[in-house]
Design a protein around this motif. Sequence first.
Motif, PDB file in Angstrom:
ATOM      1  N   MET A   1     -28.434   4.417  10.206  1.00 12.24           N
ATOM      2  CA  MET A   1     -27.400   5.224  10.847  1.00 12.24           C
ATOM      3  C   MET A   1     -27.680   5.316  12.340  1.00 12.24           C
ATOM      4  O   MET A   1     -28.800   5.245  12.791  1.00 12.24           O
ATOM      5  CB  MET A   1     -27.411   6.588  10.149  1.00 12.24           C
ATOM      6  N   SER A   2     -26.597   5.417  13.122  1.00  9.84           N
ATOM      7  CA  SER A   2     -26.742   5.484  14.574  1.00  9.84           C
ATOM      8  C   SER A   2     -25.774   6.492  15.149  1.00  9.84           C
ATOM      9  O   SER A   2     -24.886   6.967  14.468  1.00  9.84           O
ATOM     10  CB  SER A   2     -26.457   4.122  15.204  1.00  9.84           C
ATOM     11  N   VAL A   3     -25.947   6.784  16.416  1.00  8.49           N
ATOM     12  CA  VAL A   3     -25.012   7.676  17.105  1.00  8.49           C
ATOM     13  C   VAL A   3     -24.173   6.841  18.057  1.00  8.49           C
ATOM     14  O   VAL A   3     -24.690   6.261  19.005  1.00  8.49           O
ATOM     15  CB  VAL A   3     -25.776   8.746  17.907  1.00  8.49           C
ATOM     16  N   PHE A   4     -22.900   6.749  17.794  1.00  9.16           N
ATOM     17  CA  PHE A   4     -21.969   6.030  18.667  1.00  9.16           C
ATOM     18  C   PHE A   4     -20.724   6.882  18.758  1.00  9.16           C
ATOM     19  O   PHE A   4     -19.932   6.924  17.814  1.00  9.16           O
ATOM     20  CB  PHE A   4     -21.645   4.651  18.089  1.00  9.16           C
ATOM     21  N   GLU A   5     -20.579   7.590  19.858  1.00 12.28           N
ATOM     22  CA  GLU A   5     -19.509   8.577  19.866  1.00 12.28           C
ATOM     23  C   GLU A   5     -18.806   8.705  21.208  1.00 12.28           C
ATOM     24  O   GLU A   5     -19.361   8.427  22.263  1.00 12.28           O
ATOM     25  CB  GLU A   5     -20.049   9.948  19.433  1.00 12.28           C
ATOM     26  N   ILE A   6     -17.543   9.145  21.092  1.00 10.24           N
ATOM     27  CA  ILE A   6     -16.744   9.555  22.243  1.00 10.24           C
ATOM     28  C   ILE A   6     -16.795  11.080  22.258  1.00 10.24           C
ATOM     29  O   ILE A   6     -16.531  11.719  21.237  1.00 10.24           O
ATOM     30  CB  ILE A   6     -15.284   9.084  22.092  1.00 10.24           C
ATOM     31  N   VAL A   7     -17.145  11.652  23.408  1.00  8.61           N
ATOM     32  CA  VAL A   7     -17.305  13.104  23.482  1.00  8.61           C
ATOM     33  C   VAL A   7     -16.435  13.662  24.616  1.00  8.61           C
ATOM     34  O   VAL A   7     -16.042  12.939  25.535  1.00  8.61           O
ATOM     35  CB  VAL A   7     -18.783  13.506  23.703  1.00  8.61           C
ATOM     36  N   THR A   8     -16.171  14.957  24.530  1.00  2.32           N
ATOM     37  CA  THR A   8     -15.394  15.606  25.588  1.00  2.32           C
ATOM     38  C   THR A   8     -16.246  16.598  26.381  1.00  2.32           C
ATOM     39  O   THR A   8     -15.840  17.046  27.443  1.00  2.32           O
ATOM     40  CB  THR A   8     -14.177  16.350  25.004  1.00  2.32           C
ATOM     41  N   GLU A   9     -17.410  16.929  25.855  1.00  3.86           N
ATOM     42  CA  GLU A   9     -18.299  17.880  26.539  1.00  3.86           C
ATOM     43  C   GLU A   9     -19.319  17.119  27.386  1.00  3.86           C
ATOM     44  O   GLU A   9     -19.539  15.928  27.170  1.00  3.86           O
ATOM     45  CB  GLU A   9     -19.039  18.729  25.489  1.00  3.86           C
ATOM     46  N   PRO A  10     -19.973  17.819  28.338  1.00  4.43           N
ATOM     47  CA  PRO A  10     -21.009  17.151  29.142  1.00  4.43           C
ATOM     48  C   PRO A  10     -22.084  16.494  28.261  1.00  4.43           C
ATOM     49  O   PRO A  10     -22.471  17.033  27.225  1.00  4.43           O
ATOM     50  CB  PRO A  10     -21.596  18.308  29.964  1.00  4.43           C
ATOM     51  N   ILE A  11     -22.532  15.310  28.718  1.00  5.01           N
ATOM     52  CA  ILE A  11     -23.522  14.536  27.964  1.00  5.01           C
ATOM     53  C   ILE A  11     -24.933  14.995  28.324  1.00  5.01           C
ATOM     54  O   ILE A  11     -25.267  15.135  29.502  1.00  5.01           O
ATOM     55  CB  ILE A  11     -23.346  13.033  28.269  1.00  5.01           C
ATOM     56  N   VAL A  12     -25.744  15.222  27.303  1.00  7.37           N
ATOM     57  CA  VAL A  12     -27.159  15.567  27.493  1.00  7.37           C
ATOM     58  C   VAL A  12     -27.980  14.347  27.077  1.00  7.37           C
ATOM     59  O   VAL A  12     -28.141  14.073  25.885  1.00  7.37           O
ATOM     60  CB  VAL A  12     -27.545  16.800  26.645  1.00  7.37           C
ATOM     61  N   PRO A  13     -28.493  13.578  28.058  1.00  4.17           N
ATOM     62  CA  PRO A  13     -29.154  12.298  27.733  1.00  4.17           C
ATOM     63  C   PRO A  13     -30.326  12.433  26.760  1.00  4.17           C
ATOM     64  O   PRO A  13     -30.552  11.555  25.923  1.00  4.17           O
ATOM     65  CB  PRO A  13     -29.644  11.804  29.098  1.00  4.17           C
ATOM     66  N   GLN A  14     -31.054  13.538  26.866  1.00  3.22           N
ATOM     67  CA  GLN A  14     -32.237  13.695  26.013  1.00  3.22           C
ATOM     68  C   GLN A  14     -31.891  13.619  24.522  1.00  3.22           C
ATOM     69  O   GLN A  14     -32.673  13.117  23.722  1.00  3.22           O
ATOM     70  CB  GLN A  14     -32.924  15.033  26.322  1.00  3.22           C
ATOM     71  N   THR A  15     -30.709  14.097  24.185  1.00  8.63           N
ATOM     72  CA  THR A  15     -30.274  14.052  22.778  1.00  8.63           C
ATOM     73  C   THR A  15     -30.334  12.628  22.243  1.00  8.63           C
ATOM     74  O   THR A  15     -30.761  12.386  21.116  1.00  8.63           O
ATOM     75  CB  THR A  15     -28.808  14.535  22.677  1.00  8.63           C
ATOM     76  N   TYR A  16     -29.879  11.670  23.081  1.00  7.07           N
ATOM     77  CA  TYR A  16     -29.784  10.282  22.643  1.00  7.07           C
ATOM     78  C   TYR A  16     -31.152   9.606  22.705  1.00  7.07           C
ATOM     79  O   TYR A  16     -31.481   8.777  21.852  1.00  7.07           O
ATOM     80  CB  TYR A  16     -28.705   9.554  23.465  1.00  7.07           C
ATOM     81  N   ALA A  17     -31.952   9.968  23.697  1.00  6.52           N
ATOM     82  CA  ALA A  17     -33.329   9.449  23.766  1.00  6.52           C
ATOM     83  C   ALA A  17     -34.115   9.902  22.541  1.00  6.52           C
ATOM     84  O   ALA A  17     -34.832   9.116  21.914  1.00  6.52           O
ATOM     85  CB  ALA A  17     -34.003   9.930  25.050  1.00  6.52           C
ATOM     86  N   ASP A  18     -33.964  11.178  22.194  1.00  6.40           N
ATOM     87  CA  ASP A  18     -34.673  11.700  21.016  1.00  6.40           C
ATOM     88  C   ASP A  18     -34.235  10.974  19.754  1.00  6.40           C
ATOM     89  O   ASP A  18     -35.034  10.703  18.857  1.00  6.40           O
ATOM     90  CB  ASP A  18     -34.392  13.204  20.843  1.00  6.40           C
TER      91      ASP A  18
END
Lengths: 147, 77
Positions: A1-18
């Motif tokens: 499973m992976s995270v591949f998403e379109i978002v409307t809120e500000p992006i927090v890069p650490q979330t994706y690094a983690d």
Amino acid sequence: MSVFEIVTEPIVPQTYADYVLRPEAGAVTVFTGHVREWTEGVRTLYLAYEAYVPMAQKKLAEIGREIEEKWIGTKVAIAHRIGELQIGDIAVVIAVSSPHRSDAYEANEYAIERIKEIVPIWKQEIWEDGTQWVGNQRKKPKEIIYD
Amino acid sequence: MIKLYYFAGLREVTGKAEEMADLAGQTVGDLYNWITDQYPAVPISSVRIALNEEYALPTDVVQDGDVIAFIPPVSGG
């Protein structure tokens, strides 16, 4: 499973690094693309991004699969923000982990190139004296609305 | 009936974000002619067509209930 998403809120890069970090990873590259104020002497006030959301999320996931097949042992997460973004805001984040750093760097750059080719996301630049949808060709303000 | 979506600059040319049209049985290639007839200002040479959220081939045939999206040059990132 992976995270591949379109978002409307500000992006927090650490979330994706983690998300991509795991015991086998010796390297994590995190690319963030930001809203730029000046492009070839033209000042942007802000950007408005829109997406064909379900297809865009599928295409981001497809890029993730391409990478995980091309660079064995990598893990990828990508998010793109839509809506109104101000100067300096993060529009896109790409996190790639791999056992060694060269794969993480290469795969990360591959991801942004592919996003610009196949993911249905559009950017409208809002200037002091007009707006324009950004496409393949660059044009100056006031000359044309659509390209 | 087929659901059609128009995005970004195309939405401004057509004046609408979506519409329904009776295009079942036509090919994706036929849709290029159809949209040019409906909206002569569409810059067709730069438009890609997605059928049910995948880029389509000109020979793909559209079925009732399908979703078509007219996709102008993308500019994410």
